[in-house]
Every structure is written in structure tokens, then in C-alpha cells.
Design an enzyme around this catalytic site. Structure first.
Site, short mmCIF file in Angstrom:
data_model
loop_
_atom_site.label_atom_id
_atom_site.label_comp_id
_atom_site.label_asym_id
_atom_site.label_seq_id
_atom_site.Cartn_x
_atom_site.Cartn_y
_atom_site.Cartn_z
CE1 TYR A 16 -9.63 -3.37 0.72
CE2 TYR A 16 -8.77 -1.40 -0.64
CZ TYR A 16 -8.49 -2.39 0.08
OH TYR A 16 -7.30 -2.75 0.81
CG HIS A 21 -5.13 -6.45 -0.06
ND1 HIS A 21 -6.45 -6.51 0.54
CD2 HIS A 21 -5.32 -7.70 -1.20
CE1 HIS A 21 -7.13 -7.59 -0.21
NE2 HIS A 21 -6.65 -7.96 -1.18
CG ASN A 74 -3.59 -2.32 6.53
OD1 ASN A 74 -3.64 -1.76 5.63
ND2 ASN A 74 -4.94 -2.94 7.13
CD GLU A 106 -8.75 -9.39 -3.17
OE1 GLU A 106 -7.66 -9.81 -3.12
OE2 GLU A 106 -9.55 -8.81 -2.34
CE LYS A 109 -3.86 -2.38 1.99
NZ LYS A 109 -5.32 -2.05 3.15
#
Ligand code: ATP
Ligand code: MG
Length: 137
Positions: A49, A115, A112, A126, A9
């Protein structure tokens, strides 16, 4: 043998820890079979998302995901989905086990660092979201 989608990320890319993350991935015997650095558009992030669109954190999450480049990759290996989730650590930072990617590189619950797909069906969706077959080697 299984495949999973991994995303490094924007906060982790900014911290220059891509190399460290790749080292841990290879130590975990996960093979990188596709990879690219991209910057998501707002609609790409919203689509990725979509399952979280009703959550209170959705806008924050989308804005974070478009705040800078990300690295998307396909990892392959035995039990790859769970293996990579273990390497990542749990979503709740206060519970992330020492030595996990999130314990070491997350800034908060949204930012965070990484993913990873959470099931076989989400991995398939995905991976297809970011890669065409010819990009997976
Ligand atoms: P990911 O799907 O990114 O691997 P995850 O499966 O651990 O993470 P999800 O519940 O799918 O977590 O949430 C997707 C993402 O939304 C999280 O990775 C995090 O960036 C953000 N997020 C999840 N829960 C919260 C929360 N309570 N507050 C803020 N952001 C959150
Ligand atoms: Mg998830």
C-alpha cells in the site's frame, strides 16, 4: 483477456466467507489462476500500500491488513479488472451497491473485505508482488 489481483482481507477470512466470495467470482466468469493464504508482515503490507503512505488512514490500514490471514489470488478473464471491481463495489460503503462483496461483507471503510487492482499497471505490479511465474497456472 486480462489479469487482476484479488485479496480477501482479514475480516472476510475471519467471517468464513471465502467460499461465498469464490462462488461469486466463478459466477462472474472470472477464472482463478493462482491462489494462496498468507499472513502479511508489516513491511509487506506497507510495501503493498506504498501509494497510500501519506494518507491519514495508512497506519490503520496496515494494522488491519496484518491482523490475520488473507487470501491472495490472480483472476483472469475478459475485462477482469473492471469486472472484479464491479463485483466488489465501491470503497465508500454508504455507496456500495446491493449485492456487491463490500455491501455484504465490509465492516467499515478500512475493513472492507476485498481488494482488487485498479488498473493494468497496478495489476501487473500487485501480481508480481505476491506471485512468481511458476505459481500462476
Ligand atoms: P483496494 O485498493 O483495497 O481495492 P480501493 O481501490 O477501493 O480499495 P483505495 O483508495 O485504493 O481503495 O484504498 C485502499 C484501501 O485503504 C481501501 O480498500 C480501504 O481498506 C482503505 N481506505 C481507503 N480509503 C479509506 C478511508 N477514507 N478511511 C479508511 N480507510 C480507507
Ligand atoms: Mg486501490
Amino acid at each position: 483477456i486480462q489479469r487482476t489481483l484479488s485479496i480477501i482481507k482479514p475480516n472476510a477470512v475471519k467471517k468464513q466467507v471465502i467460499g461465498e466470495i469464490e462462488t461469486r467470482i466463478s459466477k462472474a466468469k472470472l477464472k482463478i489462476i493462482a491462489m494462496k493464504m498468507i499472513k502479511l508482515t508489516k513491511s509487506q503490507a506497507e510495501g503493498f500500500y506504498a501509494e497510500h503512505q501519506d494518507k491519514l488512514f495508512f497506519d490503520k490500514l496496515v494494522n488491519f491488513m496484518i491482523s490475520g490471514p488473507i487470501v491472495v489470488q490472480v483472476l483472469e478473464g475478459e475485462d477482469a479488472i473492471n469486472q472484479y471491481r464491479q463485483l466488489m463495489g465501491v470503497t465508500d460503503l454508504s455507496k456500495a451497491e446491493q449485492g456487491t462483496l463490500r455491501a455484504d461483507f465490509a465492516d467499515n471503510t478500512t475493513e472492507n473485505a476485498v481488494h482488487g487492482s485498479d488498473s493494468i499497471s497496478s495489476a501487473e505490479r500487485e501480481i508480481a508482488y505476491f506471485f512468481v511465474d511458476s505459481e500462476i497456472v
